[in-house]
Design an enzyme around this catalytic site. Sequence first.
Site, PDB file in Angstrom:
ATOM      1  N   TYR A 120       0.812  -1.220   0.000  1.00  0.00           N
ATOM      2  CA  TYR A 120       0.000   0.000   0.000  1.00  0.00           C
ATOM      3  C   TYR A 120       0.845   1.269   0.000  1.00  0.00           C
ATOM      4  O   TYR A 120       0.293   2.375  -0.010  1.00  0.00           O
ATOM      5  CB  TYR A 120      -0.964   0.032   1.194  1.00  0.00           C
ATOM      6  CG  TYR A 120      -0.370  -0.320   2.540  1.00  0.00           C
ATOM      7  CD1 TYR A 120       0.383   0.594   3.257  1.00  0.00           C
ATOM      8  CD2 TYR A 120      -0.575  -1.571   3.091  1.00  0.00           C
ATOM      9  CE1 TYR A 120       0.920   0.276   4.484  1.00  0.00           C
ATOM     10  CE2 TYR A 120      -0.042  -1.912   4.317  1.00  0.00           C
ATOM     11  CZ  TYR A 120       0.711  -0.986   5.011  1.00  0.00           C
ATOM     12  OH  TYR A 120       1.250  -1.320   6.237  1.00  0.00           O
ATOM     13  N   ARG A 172       8.437  13.699   7.824  1.00  0.00           N
ATOM     14  CA  ARG A 172       8.778  12.749   6.766  1.00  0.00           C
ATOM     15  C   ARG A 172       8.105  13.169   5.461  1.00  0.00           C
ATOM     16  O   ARG A 172       6.912  13.478   5.432  1.00  0.00           O
ATOM     17  CB  ARG A 172       8.305  11.328   7.111  1.00  0.00           C
ATOM     18  CG  ARG A 172       9.037  10.642   8.207  1.00  0.00           C
ATOM     19  CD  ARG A 172       8.797   9.138   8.185  1.00  0.00           C
ATOM     20  NE  ARG A 172       7.432   8.774   7.819  1.00  0.00           N
ATOM     21  CZ  ARG A 172       7.031   7.545   7.528  1.00  0.00           C
ATOM     22  NH1 ARG A 172       7.893   6.552   7.527  1.00  0.00           N
ATOM     23  NH2 ARG A 172       5.769   7.294   7.228  1.00  0.00           N
TER      24      ARG A 172
END
Length: 406
Positions: free
Chosen positions: A232, A381
């Site tokens: 995913y 991130r």
Amino acid sequence: MSELISRAAELDAADELAGLRAQFVLDDVVYLDGNSLGALPRSVPARVEDVVRRQWGSLRIRSWDESGWWTAPERIGDRIAPLVGAAAGQIVVGDSTSVNVFKAVVAAVRMAKGDGEGGGGAGSGAGRDEILVDATTFPTDGYIAASAARMTGCELRPVAPQDVPSALGPRTAAVLLNHVDYRTGRLHDLPSLTDAVHRAGAYAVWDLCHSAGALPVGLDEHGVDLAVGCTYKYLNGGPGSPAYLYVRRDLQPRFDSPLPGWNSHADPFGMSPDYAPAAGAPRGRVGTPDILSMLALEAALEVWDGVPIERVRAKSLALTDFFLECVAAYVPAGRVESLTPSAHAERGSQVALRCEKAGDVMNRLIASGVVGDFRHPDVLRFGFTPLYVGFGDVERAARVLALTLG
């Protein structure tokens, strides 16, 4: 600023992968969180509707044969194989990453303990009662490794990846490592670490969640024993899409899964009370495949047709280089610190920036149309999926970050 905007436009115009962006459902948001959940490929909704309305709704039970449901785990595994450098017949799709980590680690220990008793391993299995695990691993991998150690009577030793060669010894049965560190984006040296594990007579298990679909892996080339990964993230399979398990071909006859199920039986419809494992990769199956999400994944993987993973890697490095350059140009000195290695050989496809009040900063970035994510306590991130992220996105993200930090 104008120079970087112009350069971004030039880089996008020369990008050989730019046309793939049209195959995804995107808006004007800069989406840099594909390392957590990939964007939706346009082919998926219609395929899922067909699976639900025609295959399930009309064909019903006949679809196990007529629509190929029964063979989906191996068929889709063969589609993933080229993206991780594996020949066909070595990957089976199904279950979650966590379940597959458990299968792989326990099976690795069982093979190591069996070496010297007629097995084909690198050394005697006597006294092999230790599992090494990446000390910086995603928490679930550590939890699973600890459970596998209890189950197999092994001691668990967390070790930093760079220290694995010196930590290996005659007691080591299996080593569980992440190819890319999920926090920092550091790429670990899969070839040399796998070689070190083999020279010690142990088995290497690699978690590819943050590398598959972003960079070459070379499972066959480097002799990796076992590997697992999710679908995913960079493979864009959708939320909760099934994971996969790689078992090197020559190890398949010895792969002893701790979760034997009817789907991995040599004669699954014989309903025998005694278990006999199937040949090849199917012995990594357990129960009934999760068909809806599995076939959505199969549709999602079509975007990879004709796309060389080496070209994806080249763009990934170019994107991350450009992002770091833009951040250095736009963000005031001292406001952020890159945790991601500058060396290409040590970098995955994300950039991690340390920043004060990172959680609040990310929330403001998202509100301004730049979506990344936050990792406790102070890490921003940003994931760069080369199939749909462009250089204009990169420049805009760095510019908005600078404005957000004031």
